[in-house]
Design a protein around this motif. Structure first.
Motif, PDB file in Angstrom:
ATOM      1  N   MET A  80       9.079  -8.186   2.133  1.00 25.90           N
ATOM      2  CA  MET A  80       9.216  -8.835   0.827  1.00 25.90           C
ATOM      3  C   MET A  80       7.985  -9.699   0.574  1.00 25.90           C
ATOM      4  N   GLY A  81       7.416  -9.578  -0.599  1.00 21.98           N
ATOM      5  CA  GLY A  81       6.215 -10.339  -0.918  1.00 21.98           C
ATOM      6  C   GLY A  81       4.965  -9.497  -0.808  1.00 21.98           C
ATOM      7  N   GLY A  82       3.804 -10.162  -0.974  1.00 21.52           N
ATOM      8  CA  GLY A  82       2.524  -9.467  -0.978  1.00 21.52           C
ATOM      9  C   GLY A  82       1.991  -9.210   0.425  1.00 21.52           C
ATOM     10  N   ILE A  83       0.780  -8.686   0.492  1.00 21.72           N
ATOM     11  CA  ILE A  83       0.121  -8.362   1.760  1.00 21.72           C
ATOM     12  C   ILE A  83      -1.262  -8.993   1.767  1.00 21.72           C
ATOM     13  N   ASP A  84      -1.849  -9.148   2.978  1.00 18.42           N
ATOM     14  CA  ASP A  84      -3.185  -9.739   3.064  1.00 18.42           C
ATOM     15  C   ASP A  84      -4.248  -8.693   2.753  1.00 18.42           C
ATOM     16  N   ALA A  85      -5.480  -9.167   2.585  1.00 22.76           N
ATOM     17  CA  ALA A  85      -6.579  -8.294   2.166  1.00 22.76           C
ATOM     18  C   ALA A  85      -6.858  -7.191   3.182  1.00 22.76           C
ATOM     19  N   ALA A  86      -6.770  -7.510   4.460  1.00 25.76           N
ATOM     20  CA  ALA A  86      -7.059  -6.512   5.489  1.00 25.76           C
ATOM     21  C   ALA A  86      -6.030  -5.386   5.472  1.00 25.76           C
ATOM     22  N   THR A  87      -4.763  -5.747   5.312  1.00 21.42           N
ATOM     23  CA  THR A  87      -3.707  -4.734   5.252  1.00 21.42           C
ATOM     24  C   THR A  87      -3.872  -3.863   4.010  1.00 21.42           C
ATOM     25  N   ARG A  88      -4.209  -4.504   2.916  1.00 21.19           N
ATOM     26  CA  ARG A  88      -4.419  -3.746   1.670  1.00 21.19           C
ATOM     27  C   ARG A  88      -5.571  -2.766   1.827  1.00 21.19           C
ATOM     28  N   ASP A  89      -6.685  -3.232   2.380  1.00 20.01           N
ATOM     29  CA  ASP A  89      -7.866  -2.381   2.537  1.00 20.01           C
ATOM     30  C   ASP A  89      -7.559  -1.187   3.436  1.00 20.01           C
ATOM     31  N   ALA A  90      -6.825  -1.445   4.514  1.00 23.64           N
ATOM     32  CA  ALA A  90      -6.445  -0.345   5.412  1.00 23.64           C
ATOM     33  C   ALA A  90      -5.528   0.648   4.707  1.00 23.64           C
ATOM     34  N   GLY A  91      -4.622   0.131   3.884  1.00 24.05           N
ATOM     35  CA  GLY A  91      -3.723   1.006   3.141  1.00 24.05           C
ATOM     36  C   GLY A  91      -4.458   1.866   2.125  1.00 24.05           C
ATOM     37  N   ILE A  92      -5.454   1.274   1.484  1.00 21.02           N
ATOM     38  CA  ILE A  92      -6.233   2.008   0.478  1.00 21.02           C
ATOM     39  C   ILE A  92      -7.024   3.135   1.130  1.00 21.02           C
ATOM     40  N   LYS A  93      -7.801   2.798   2.142  1.00 22.16           N
ATOM     41  CA  LYS A  93      -8.695   3.771   2.766  1.00 22.16           C
ATOM     42  C   LYS A  93      -7.960   4.756   3.674  1.00 22.16           C
ATOM     43  N   GLY A  94      -6.729   4.421   4.038  1.00 20.97           N
ATOM     44  CA  GLY A  94      -5.953   5.333   4.868  1.00 20.97           C
ATOM     45  C   GLY A  94      -5.247   6.416   4.084  1.00 20.97           C
ATOM     46  N   SER A  95      -5.299   6.338   2.756  1.00 14.70           N
ATOM     47  CA  SER A  95      -4.644   7.341   1.922  1.00 14.70           C
ATOM     48  C   SER A  95      -5.418   8.653   1.919  1.00 14.70           C
ATOM     49  N   LEU A  96      -4.702   9.760   1.912  1.00 17.63           N
ATOM     50  CA  LEU A  96      -5.332  11.079   1.855  1.00 17.63           C
ATOM     51  C   LEU A  96      -6.042  11.304   0.522  1.00 17.63           C
ATOM     52  N   LEU A  97      -5.670  10.531  -0.510  1.00 19.21           N
ATOM     53  CA  LEU A  97      -6.273  10.693  -1.830  1.00 19.21           C
ATOM     54  C   LEU A  97      -7.510   9.825  -2.035  1.00 19.21           C
ATOM     55  N   TYR A  98      -7.796   8.961  -1.075  1.00 22.01           N
ATOM     56  CA  TYR A  98      -8.915   8.033  -1.237  1.00 22.01           C
ATOM     57  C   TYR A  98     -10.234   8.780  -1.438  1.00 22.01           C
ATOM     58  N   SER A  99     -10.510   9.772  -0.595  1.00 24.75           N
ATOM     59  CA  SER A  99     -11.788  10.490  -0.676  1.00 24.75           C
ATOM     60  C   SER A  99     -11.934  11.255  -1.990  1.00 24.75           C
ATOM     61  N   LYS A 100     -10.819  11.659  -2.584  1.00 27.20           N
ATOM     62  CA  LYS A 100     -10.878  12.441  -3.823  1.00 27.20           C
ATOM     63  C   LYS A 100     -11.221  11.573  -5.025  1.00 27.20           C
TER      64      LYS A 100
END
Length: 510
Positions: free
Chosen positions: A392-412
């Protein structure tokens, strides 16, 4: 939470579970209530359940507190109390994270999410630009001219180039497309510049979102939860609402008719839904109502999240079969009227007065009516909404960055591309036109200079011939005069001059 193949949403006052039937989930729904009443928790509980069923979900994160779905929930005393209240420990409740893709129109808190000017279309774009009827009609014609001439409108510079091209050639287009006022075109151009300053310069471009990429699943077959970070986007309410409407329209146009399914193909949650309908022209409102009504047959469920049901037009509200109403406050006569209208929209429960319960609800409590097997709404129940399993609640910048770049759609979608489109083609056309015009001017100037040179040569030749003839004639006349006197001198001068003029005219004739 899933129980017996159904979505367990809440428990009644006597601890009986309330279920949302998956096959009724595409009949749309409403989550309403005052700020702090628990709407976000309810949204998360539903989204998690849909994901567990393998249904992809879209969420608009206006406050930045939904991204926690990509992290496992944290145990605490409050959660333990909730688990015991609902008997969740016996039902196999476990904290969990969910497959999540983070998106952001501005590319800061998520994968860059873009669309093109063409895909947005003139109707929605005119709404974003706040154009009047005449300007909207002209924008539609500009799109038509672009289509007729195979000029792709990808980004805002394409649109500005196209508007400038039509303005400069409006006389040529008038016969086929009607009068296109330069003043109106200039007004549209100014609105486009304003849109660029509001973020449109990054919003429109390639690679554009392929909505089919959202129909994916993650680990254990769970539906992917797509979260659009809207903390900045919400500052431009019109752009926010039109973008969400565009996504809904894309789904409607892309998906085939499927009728009633055992569960939805996808579920959309529109937070701050009042922005979707604020100051909306009648024609566009009718389009929204039509899309909401018909998209059900495409297997898509739409859930509007807002503070007050009156934020939703009656034509749309009538399509929302599943209703979860959190607390409403009535401090003014207008609020009291809205409270009564909200209470009257539920199927009455003989055990309590809906309006009284509604006004006294606490955080996490709601009155709920969900569609039954036969498609009719259940009688309203006062209930307590289950807790979510994710953080519940938001996430820190490091977790967000990992979530963004860990997506299979990021490279596209991470890197923007600028394909050849209207701007480049019209720029090339302008260069070619300028070169052709310059070549024509140079050829005309060369021909004119040649004509001048020929004329000068003729005048010079004529002048030389006259001078030579006169000189020779005078010399002959002098010689004759010496021998024959005054008469001979006169005769010799005239005869000599005429003789040599005749010879020179013959040489330069023609």
């Amino acid at each position: 939470m899933i129980k017996d193949g159904k979505i367990w949403v809440a428990n009644t006052q006597d601890n009986q579970p309330l279920y949302l039937l998956p096959k009724m989930a595409n009949r749309h729904g409403l989550i309403a209530g005052a700020t702090g009443s628990g709407k976000t928790i309810t949204l998360k509980v539903l989204a998690e359940a849909f994901s567990e069923m393998g249904v992809p979900v879209f969420l608009a994160d206006v406050k930045g507190d939904l991204a926690g779905m990509l992290s496992t929930g944290v145990d605490n005393d409050d959660m333990q109390q909730r688990i015991k209240r609902f008997g969740l420990d016996a039902a196999g409740f476990e904290y969990s994270k969910y497959p999540t893709t983070l998106w952001d129109v501005f590319g800061q808190n998520g994968i860059q999410l873009r669309t093109t000017i063409t895909e947005m279309g003139p109707t929605l774009l005119a709404r974003i630009l706040d154009l009047n009827d005449l300007q909207s009609d002209i924008l539609t014609i500009v799109f038509k001219i672009a289509d007729d001439n195979n000029l792709a409108l990808i980004d805002t510079k394409d649109l500005k180039a196209m508007l400038n091209y039509v303005s400069e050639n409006n006389t040529e287009f008038a016969a086929e497309y009607g009068n296109l006022s330069k003043v109106s075109i200039s007004a549209i151009q100014r609105a486009v510049v304003a849109l660029e300053l509001a973020g449109g310069e990054t919003f429109f471009g390639e690679p554009a979102l392929d909505i089919r990429d959202w129909f994916s699943t993650g680990e254990n077959g769970r539906g992917m939860i797509h979260i659009l970070d809207s903390q900045s986007l919400i500052n431009n309410g019109t752009l926010y609402s039109m973008f969400l409407l565009w996504m809904l329209s894309e789904l409607f146009e892309t998906l085939p008719e499927v009728g009633d399914l055992d569960k939805p193909k996808m579920v959309f949650f529109f937070d701050e839904a009042h922005l979707l309908f604020k100051d909306t022209p009648k024609a566009l409102l009718e389009k929204i109502e039509q899309v909401v009504k018909l998209i059900r047959s495409k297997g898509v469920g739409v859930y509007f999240v807002t503070q007050n049901p009156r934020d939703i037009p009656d034509g749309v509200l009538a399509q929302l079969g599943n209703k979860i109403q959190h607390a409403l406050h009535a401090y003014t006569p207008s609020d009291q009227k809205a409270l009564k209208a909200a209470a009257d929209s539920f199927r009455e429960n003989p055990e309590f007065k809906t309006i009284e319960v509604l006004e006294a609800l606490g955080t996490g409590e709601a009155i709920i009516s969900l569609l039954q097997e036969d498609g009719t709404p259940s009688i309203v129940e006062k209930a307590f909404v289950l807790p979510p399993k994710s953080l519940m609640g938001g996430i820190d910048a490091a977790t967000r960055d990992a979530g963004i770049k860990g997506s299979l759609l990021y490279s596209k979608y991470a890197n923007a591309v600028d394909p050849e489109s209207a701007y480049e083609l019209l720029q090339r056309l302008g260069i070619e036109k300028a070169e052709a015009e310059q070549a024509e001017k140079d050829a005309a100037a060369s021909a004119k200079q040649k004509e001048k040179d020929n004329s000068r040569m003729k005048r010079a030749a004529k002048s030389v011939g006259t001078t030579v003839a006169g000189t020779v004639g005078r010399e002959v006349g002098k010689n004759i005069g010496k021998n024959f006197g005054k008469f001979g001198k006169t005769l010799g001068g005239n005869t000599g001059a005429q003789l040599f003029r005749g010879l020179l005219n013959t040489l330069f004739k023609g």
